[in-house]
Design a protein around this motif. Sequence first.
Motif: not given
Length: 72
Positions: A21-27, A34, A55
């Motif tokens: 789920g890192k992409c959701l956090k870093v963008c 989701e 991302c």
Amino acid sequence: MSLFVNLEIDRESCLGLKECGKCLKVCPVGIFGEDGEYPQAMEANQDECTLCDLCLEACRPGAIKVRKLYED
Ligand code: SF4
Ligand code: SF4
């Protein structure tokens, strides 16, 4: 429809939201949402992408594909 950038998540390579789920956090511009257990690049937001590559740096190789449509 996005005009400049097309982002896709390859579910074969993606670890899923539970494990990663890192992409959701870093963008910084909220491209990812989701879709069940996986992230999705939301069509309506894709042209907000700044091509910052955060991302891609957070993700494992090949799971996020960023295609620059203006280079086609
Ligand atoms: S950072 Fe990559 S592997 Fe992790 S959830 Fe997002 S697309 Fe999947
Ligand atoms: S390149 Fe940057 S702005 Fe574009 S989706 Fe990835 S993190 Fe978001």
